[in-house]
Structure formats: structure tokens, C-alpha cells
Motif scaffolding. Structure first.
Motif, PDB file in Angstrom:
ATOM      1  N   UNK A 124     -41.627   4.826  -1.734  1.00  0.00           N
ATOM      2  CA  UNK A 124     -41.267   5.996  -0.622  1.00  0.00           C
ATOM      3  C   UNK A 124     -40.268   4.999   0.158  1.00  0.00           C
ATOM      4  N   UNK A 125     -40.186   3.863   0.059  1.00  0.00           N
ATOM      5  CA  UNK A 125     -38.935   3.131   0.065  1.00  0.00           C
ATOM      6  C   UNK A 125     -37.764   2.958   0.039  1.00  0.00           C
ATOM      7  N   UNK A 126     -38.683   2.655  -1.401  1.00  0.00           N
ATOM      8  CA  UNK A 126     -36.575   2.953  -2.364  1.00  0.00           C
ATOM      9  C   UNK A 126     -36.383   4.164  -2.459  1.00  0.00           C
ATOM     10  N   UNK A 127     -36.955   5.283  -1.907  1.00  0.00           N
ATOM     11  CA  UNK A 127     -36.667   6.810  -2.125  1.00  0.00           C
ATOM     12  C   UNK A 127     -35.651   6.893  -0.465  1.00  0.00           C
ATOM     13  N   UNK A 128     -36.010   5.355   0.297  1.00  0.00           N
ATOM     14  CA  UNK A 128     -35.861   5.884   1.730  1.00  0.00           C
ATOM     15  C   UNK A 128     -36.271   7.071   2.277  1.00  0.00           C
ATOM     16  N   UNK A 129     -37.981   7.143   1.975  1.00  0.00           N
ATOM     17  CA  UNK A 129     -38.033   8.536   2.907  1.00  0.00           C
ATOM     18  C   UNK A 129     -39.008   7.474   3.813  1.00  0.00           C
ATOM     19  N   UNK A 155     -42.338  -3.390   1.256  1.00  0.00           N
ATOM     20  CA  UNK A 155     -41.702  -2.285   1.744  1.00  0.00           C
ATOM     21  C   UNK A 155     -40.274  -2.366   2.731  1.00  0.00           C
ATOM     22  N   UNK A 156     -40.641  -3.266   3.385  1.00  0.00           N
ATOM     23  CA  UNK A 156     -39.759  -3.872   4.051  1.00  0.00           C
ATOM     24  C   UNK A 156     -38.348  -4.904   3.196  1.00  0.00           C
ATOM     25  N   UNK A 157     -38.519  -5.536   1.797  1.00  0.00           N
ATOM     26  CA  UNK A 157     -37.575  -5.769   1.176  1.00  0.00           C
ATOM     27  C   UNK A 157     -37.165  -5.090   0.570  1.00  0.00           C
ATOM     28  N   UNK A 192     -32.000  -1.883   0.431  1.00  0.00           N
ATOM     29  CA  UNK A 192     -31.082  -0.580   0.861  1.00  0.00           C
ATOM     30  C   UNK A 192     -30.353  -0.415   1.820  1.00  0.00           C
ATOM     31  N   UNK A 193     -30.660  -1.901   2.371  1.00  0.00           N
ATOM     32  CA  UNK A 193     -29.557  -1.105   3.902  1.00  0.00           C
ATOM     33  C   UNK A 193     -29.981  -0.244   4.881  1.00  0.00           C
ATOM     34  N   UNK A 194     -31.756   0.480   4.648  1.00  0.00           N
ATOM     35  CA  UNK A 194     -32.658   2.025   4.861  1.00  0.00           C
ATOM     36  C   UNK A 194     -32.282   1.414   6.822  1.00  0.00           C
ATOM     37  N   UNK A 195     -31.819   1.195   7.762  1.00  0.00           N
ATOM     38  CA  UNK A 195     -32.452   0.549   9.136  1.00  0.00           C
ATOM     39  C   UNK A 195     -33.060   1.514   9.401  1.00  0.00           C
ATOM     40  N   UNK A 249     -25.311  -5.871   3.408  1.00  0.00           N
ATOM     41  CA  UNK A 249     -26.223  -4.898   4.324  1.00  0.00           C
ATOM     42  C   UNK A 249     -26.421  -5.805   6.253  1.00  0.00           C
ATOM     43  N   UNK A 250     -25.163  -5.528   6.532  1.00  0.00           N
ATOM     44  CA  UNK A 250     -25.056  -6.344   7.619  1.00  0.00           C
ATOM     45  C   UNK A 250     -25.822  -5.548   8.969  1.00  0.00           C
ATOM     46  N   UNK A 251     -25.334  -4.393   8.859  1.00  0.00           N
ATOM     47  CA  UNK A 251     -26.346  -4.068  10.382  1.00  0.00           C
ATOM     48  C   UNK A 251     -28.537  -3.884  10.051  1.00  0.00           C
ATOM     49  N   UNK A 252     -28.517  -4.235   8.914  1.00  0.00           N
ATOM     50  CA  UNK A 252     -29.729  -4.605   8.366  1.00  0.00           C
ATOM     51  C   UNK A 252     -30.636  -6.293   8.526  1.00  0.00           C
ATOM     52  N   UNK A 253     -29.076  -6.677   8.160  1.00  0.00           N
ATOM     53  CA  UNK A 253     -29.537  -8.201   8.687  1.00  0.00           C
ATOM     54  C   UNK A 253     -29.288  -8.397  10.233  1.00  0.00           C
TER      55      UNK A 253
END
Length: 198
Positions: free
Chosen positions: A84-89, A113-115, A120-123, A155-159
């Protein structure tokens, strides 16, 4: 009719005719200790249900079998969280976490999942997992943290989100590389600025 009456075993009335009467068969007994309805939440669920039935007295199952069933079910559901994390769901991740799937469950390489959300930069996913107390500095088998994954993907926003959550920018992987090393390699000015100020 006469045949059904005979089958039911109803006694004849005063005129000698067989009397028919309905038979209330009723619902089958429910195994002790099991819920009335149970939808297996994972591919291992059916095996787990059988284990529970044996433990509840049907076949006299052992505690080892019960533990094996629980472990198989937990692993399968953990795989679903990573997927689900990989699919950004976010919806799937939230649903799985609501069923007590460990938030820091690992994939084959030790990633969480957090990694994956960081990489993916999925905020939205990052925010969800952090709200469920995900380990912000969990490292995989190669020593990569979520912050390093985000910096390595520029991914600056994720950082920024991970730093705000307390991620350690000085962690190094097995190759002695830090999040700053990855940001510089990617020539990501926003990530470099964020990490320099951390």
C-alpha cells in the motif's frame, strides 16, 4: 403429504390419517470462542481460522499451531502494508493499521512503509505513518533511513517533514553515506539547504 409425514414420524390422528407438522431444524451450533462471522483478512486467514477451531476444541490443536497461524497472518498483512505504501494508498494503509498491523513492519530488505513513502515523496503517506508512531529513524539492511531515502530521491518536502518529526540527519548507511551525501550527489539545492540547517 403422506410420504413427508411418514418421514417426519408424525403420529396419526383419530381418523387414522397421518398428521404433518413442521420441523424446526435451527441454525448449526457455532464453534466455541469464535465470532459469528469472520472474514479472513489475508491469504493466511483461512489457515488461521482452522487453527483457532482446533484450539477451541474441535481437533485439540496445539499452541504452536496457533502461533504459526498468527505469525503467517501477521506477515501477510505486513506485506500488504508495504504494498500500500508503494502504491501511495493512504486509505489502504489506514485500513491495515486500524487492524493492528505493526506500523514498522519490514520488507525483505528491511525497509518500512515510511521508508517507501519517503522515497516516493508521498507526503500524505508520511504524515499518516508518523501519526501512527512510525520509527522516523528505522534503517534497512543497508543502513538507509527514511530521511536518506527522501534525500536520495531529491524529495525536499519529504525531507522537511521527516526533519520536523525528529529524523537524525547524521545517520550513515553501510557505505558511510548520510542524507547530506545523497542530497549532494543528486545536486538537490532544496534538500541541501534543509539538511544544512538541521
Amino acid at each position: 403429504n403422506l410420504l413427508s409425514s411418514v418421514i417426519r414420524g408424525s403420529p396419526p390422528d383419530s381418523s387414522g390419517k397421518m398428521q404433518s407438522r413442521p420441523i424446526n431444524i435451527g441454525a448449526p451450533p457455532q464453534p466455541s470462542g469464535l465470532p459469528k462471522t469472520w472474514n479472513p483478512p489475508c491469504p493466511a486467514g483461512e489457515h488461521y481460522l482452522k487453527v483457532l477451531e482446533r484450539v477451541n476444541g474441535a481437533d485439540g490443536g496445539s499452541s504452536d499451531e496457533e502461533e504459526d497461524g498468527r505469525r503467517s497472518c501477521s506477515a501477510a498483512m505486513g506485506d500488504q502494508l508495504i504494498a500500500a505504501a508503494k502504491e501511495e494508498s493512504c486509505a489502504r494503509m489506514a485500513s491495515l493499521l486500524d487492524t493492528d498491523v505493526p506500523v514498522d513492519v519490514r520488507d525483505a530488505n528491511g525497509g518500512t512503509a515510511l521508508s517507501w513513502s519517503a522515497k516516493l515523496g508521498h507526503c500524505q503517506g508520511i504524515a499518516l505513518l508518523l501519526s501512527r508512531s512510525a520509527d522516523v529513524d528505522a534503517v534497512d539492511k543497508m543502513g538507509w533511513s527514511p530521511l536518506q531515502e527522501a534525500a536520495g530521491a531529491a524529495e525536499a518536502d519529504a525531507v522537511a517533514m521527516l526533519l520536523a518529526a525528529g529524523a537524525n540527519p547524521r545517520l550513515e548507511n553501510r557505505s558511510m553515506e548520510s542524507a547530506m551525501s545523497h542530497a549532494r550527489e543528486r545536486r538537490s539545492a532544496p534538500c541541501i539547504a534543509l539538511l544544512r540547517g538541521a
